[in-house]
Design a protein around this motif. Structure first.
Motif, PDB file in Angstrom:
ATOM      1  N   PRO A   1     -10.422   9.921  32.048  1.00  0.00           N
ATOM      2  CA  PRO A   1      -8.958   9.969  31.861  1.00  0.00           C
ATOM      3  C   PRO A   1      -8.571  10.900  30.716  1.00  0.00           C
ATOM      4  O   PRO A   1      -7.925  10.498  29.742  1.00  0.00           O
ATOM      5  CB  PRO A   1      -8.613   8.514  31.552  1.00  0.00           C
ATOM      6  CG  PRO A   1      -9.824   7.984  30.856  1.00  0.00           C
ATOM      7  CD  PRO A   1     -10.995   8.660  31.529  1.00  0.00           C
ATOM      8  N   ILE A   2      -8.958  12.162  30.818  1.00  0.00           N
ATOM      9  CA  ILE A   2      -8.840  13.083  29.703  1.00  0.00           C
ATOM     10  C   ILE A   2      -7.387  13.420  29.358  1.00  0.00           C
ATOM     11  O   ILE A   2      -7.020  13.550  28.185  1.00  0.00           O
ATOM     12  CB  ILE A   2      -9.653  14.377  29.985  1.00  0.00           C
ATOM     13  CG1 ILE A   2      -9.584  15.333  28.809  1.00  0.00           C
ATOM     14  CG2 ILE A   2      -9.211  15.038  31.268  1.00  0.00           C
ATOM     15  CD1 ILE A   2     -10.087  14.758  27.509  1.00  0.00           C
TER      16      ILE A   2
ATOM     17  N   LYS B   1      -3.147  13.171  25.217  1.00  0.00           N
ATOM     18  CA  LYS B   1      -1.746  12.867  24.880  1.00  0.00           C
ATOM     19  C   LYS B   1      -1.679  11.847  23.747  1.00  0.00           C
ATOM     20  O   LYS B   1      -0.971  12.049  22.758  1.00  0.00           O
ATOM     21  CB  LYS B   1      -1.018  12.338  26.117  1.00  0.00           C
ATOM     22  CG  LYS B   1       0.468  12.037  25.904  1.00  0.00           C
ATOM     23  CD  LYS B   1       1.116  11.616  27.216  1.00  0.00           C
ATOM     24  CE  LYS B   1       2.614  11.368  27.044  1.00  0.00           C
ATOM     25  NZ  LYS B   1       2.883  10.231  26.139  1.00  0.00           N
ATOM     26  N   GLU B   2      -2.426  10.772  23.860  1.00  0.00           N
ATOM     27  CA  GLU B   2      -2.395   9.725  22.834  1.00  0.00           C
ATOM     28  C   GLU B   2      -2.995  10.210  21.517  1.00  0.00           C
ATOM     29  O   GLU B   2      -2.474   9.912  20.437  1.00  0.00           O
ATOM     30  CB  GLU B   2      -3.133   8.480  23.321  1.00  0.00           C
ATOM     31  CG  GLU B   2      -2.396   7.731  24.417  1.00  0.00           C
ATOM     32  CD  GLU B   2      -3.053   6.394  24.736  1.00  0.00           C
ATOM     33  OE1 GLU B   2      -3.370   5.645  23.798  1.00  0.00           O
ATOM     34  OE2 GLU B   2      -3.253   6.110  25.931  1.00  0.00           O
ATOM     35  N   ALA B   3      -4.101  10.951  21.603  1.00  0.00           N
ATOM     36  CA  ALA B   3      -4.752  11.450  20.384  1.00  0.00           C
ATOM     37  C   ALA B   3      -3.850  12.426  19.646  1.00  0.00           C
ATOM     38  O   ALA B   3      -3.712  12.364  18.410  1.00  0.00           O
ATOM     39  CB  ALA B   3      -6.074  12.112  20.746  1.00  0.00           C
ATOM     40  N   SER B   4      -3.211  13.322  20.392  1.00  0.00           N
ATOM     41  CA  SER B   4      -2.333  14.317  19.792  1.00  0.00           C
ATOM     42  C   SER B   4      -1.133  13.659  19.128  1.00  0.00           C
ATOM     43  O   SER B   4      -0.760  14.007  17.995  1.00  0.00           O
ATOM     44  CB  SER B   4      -1.871  15.307  20.860  1.00  0.00           C
ATOM     45  OG  SER B   4      -1.084  16.320  20.288  1.00  0.00           O
ATOM     46  N   GLU B   5      -0.544  12.682  19.804  1.00  0.00           N
ATOM     47  CA  GLU B   5       0.618  11.982  19.248  1.00  0.00           C
ATOM     48  C   GLU B   5       0.240  11.203  17.995  1.00  0.00           C
ATOM     49  O   GLU B   5       0.976  11.192  17.005  1.00  0.00           O
ATOM     50  CB  GLU B   5       1.212  11.034  20.296  1.00  0.00           C
ATOM     51  CG  GLU B   5       1.915  11.755  21.430  1.00  0.00           C
ATOM     52  CD  GLU B   5       2.389  10.798  22.518  1.00  0.00           C
ATOM     53  OE1 GLU B   5       2.050   9.590  22.445  1.00  0.00           O
ATOM     54  OE2 GLU B   5       3.095  11.248  23.433  1.00  0.00           O
TER      55      GLU B   5
ATOM     56  N   PHE C   1      -5.429   3.932  21.960  1.00  0.00           N
ATOM     57  CA  PHE C   1      -5.963   4.903  21.011  1.00  0.00           C
ATOM     58  C   PHE C   1      -5.684   4.495  19.571  1.00  0.00           C
ATOM     59  O   PHE C   1      -6.580   4.550  18.709  1.00  0.00           O
ATOM     60  CB  PHE C   1      -5.390   6.303  21.275  1.00  0.00           C
ATOM     61  CG  PHE C   1      -6.067   7.370  20.460  1.00  0.00           C
ATOM     62  CD1 PHE C   1      -7.211   7.999  20.929  1.00  0.00           C
ATOM     63  CD2 PHE C   1      -5.574   7.744  19.207  1.00  0.00           C
ATOM     64  CE1 PHE C   1      -7.854   8.962  20.163  1.00  0.00           C
ATOM     65  CE2 PHE C   1      -6.216   8.708  18.444  1.00  0.00           C
ATOM     66  CZ  PHE C   1      -7.359   9.322  18.933  1.00  0.00           C
ATOM     67  N   HIS C   2      -4.461   4.087  19.278  1.00  0.00           N
ATOM     68  CA  HIS C   2      -4.095   3.706  17.911  1.00  0.00           C
ATOM     69  C   HIS C   2      -4.988   2.586  17.389  1.00  0.00           C
ATOM     70  O   HIS C   2      -5.591   2.697  16.315  1.00  0.00           O
ATOM     71  CB  HIS C   2      -2.623   3.284  17.866  1.00  0.00           C
ATOM     72  CG  HIS C   2      -2.185   2.800  16.520  1.00  0.00           C
ATOM     73  ND1 HIS C   2      -2.341   1.488  16.106  1.00  0.00           N
ATOM     74  CD2 HIS C   2      -1.595   3.460  15.484  1.00  0.00           C
ATOM     75  CE1 HIS C   2      -1.874   1.352  14.875  1.00  0.00           C
ATOM     76  NE2 HIS C   2      -1.417   2.533  14.476  1.00  0.00           N
TER      77      HIS C   2
END
Length: 347
Positions: free
Chosen positions: A194-195, A200-204, A313-314
């Motif tokens: 699910p790259i 998206k989550e890592a960048s945010e 991710f958080h």
């Protein structure tokens, strides 16, 4: 492993009994860590009877107390069904102690496996049962909790012998003041991860603390690399493709990164050489992989890899320090092996 055993006062050699990369038998030495390891390579093109005859002669000459089978079904058979392996190995080991290290068991474990894979997997299970019955190993090891569970279901007690890193640490260095967060992938990339959601989550997450993210790929990444590079670049993020490099360059790259990415399904990450190398370089490892379900529940606390799932991710990064460290140096693993063999022999 052989070189490390030698340094610990034990002699060890290797037989490649089905070597597909040579044309004739070769008795060679391979240098590792300034130690010359004796290796006897027997080509797969040579008749089976002749290969085992030569192997028998080499074993009798060296006269080892232990024979250690490093088992991967496809190493001994192109189709992964080495029916005669057990009886042939039994003939090699008369009067000696057997140890089996199960690097792989059988295919078809995943719920989404095809009927063909499940049938082959059933045959591979029967081969494993025959092999344990005939060789009667004193010690059985594997490197993953999922394989240990399956071996127990077959009626065999096994111990965990973690995979060690084949990339030594040359010089550890991390610059915590840099503005970007570097993710690194070392080795093969598996499909269907699910790259997009992960990026998206890592960048945010990191943009909120004033940092950007980038990706470095190193080693033989395979066909999936192009897809990953395209997705990262399409997201406006930088990438760097390094390809095959020396051990020293790989070590430096891992040491300078912030996070490692593993695309092997979580319960199989313990058998990943790339993950082992990341652990040795004190890299937090994030599993970004497709779901791989076998119906067996393995505690995620037993696996020293963070498992990315959409939306977590958080919490994953915040709790990264709760993941226990892994000491998987060759020296540590060699000592674990020796201790296990002694315990079983003496007990």
């Amino acid at each position: 492993l052989c070189a490390t055993l030698y340094k610990l006062g034990y002699s060890a050699g290797i037989i490649a009994i089905n070597d597909s990369s040579i044309a004739k038998p070769e008795a060679v030495t391979q240098k590792e860590d300034d130690i010359n390891v004796e290796v006897y390579r027997l080509p797969s093109t040579l008749a089976r009877k002749e290969r085992y005859k030569l192997a028998q002669e080499w074993i009798e000459e060296k006269n080892p107390k232990w024979l250690s089978l490093q088992f991967v079904p496809y190493s001994f058979s192109e189709k992964g069904i080495p029916f005669s392996l057990a009886s042939e190995l039994k003939g090699l080991g008369k009067g000696r102690n057997w140890h089996i290290m199960f690097h792989e068991l059988w295919i078809g474990m995943d719920d989404s496996s095809s009927i063909k894979e499940k049938i082959i997997g059933l045959l591979q299970r029967l081969i494993i049962k025959s092999m344990v019955f005939q060789l009667k190993p004193i010690t059985i090891h594997t490197q993953t909790h999922i394989y240990k569970h399956h071996l127990k279901d077959l009626g065999y007690q096994s111990s965990l012998l973690p995979l060690f890193s084949n990339i030594p640490v040359y010089k550890e260095h991390k610059n915590s003041e840099k503005d970007d967060i570097t993710f690194v992938i070392f080795g093969g990339i598996h499909a269907n991860a699910p790259i997009k959601k992960f990026i998206k989550e890592a960048s945010e997450y990191f943009s909120k603390i004033g940092k950007t993210i980038s990706l470095i790929t190193i080693g033989r990444n395979g066909k999936e690399l192009d897809n990953w590079i395209h997705i990262w670049n399409s997201s406006g993020l930088s990438t760097k493709q390094m390809g095959e490099q020396s051990k020293e360059v790989i070590s430096t790259t891992l040491s300078n990164a912030d996070y490692g990415i593993c695309t092997t399904p979580l319960v199989l990450s313990e058998k990943s050489g790339s993950v082992a190398a990341m652990h040795l370089h004190n890299l937090p490892v994030i599993c970004v992989a497709r779901n791989w379900n076998t119906g067996v529940q393995i505690s995620k606390k037993e696996i020293s890899v963070m498992n990315y799932q959409e939306g977590n991710f958080h919490n994953m990064i915040v709790n990264a320090n709760t993941i226990h460290k892994v000491d998987n140096s060759a020296n540590k693993i060699a000592k674990l092996l020796l201790d296990s063999l002694k315990i079983n022999i003496d007990g």
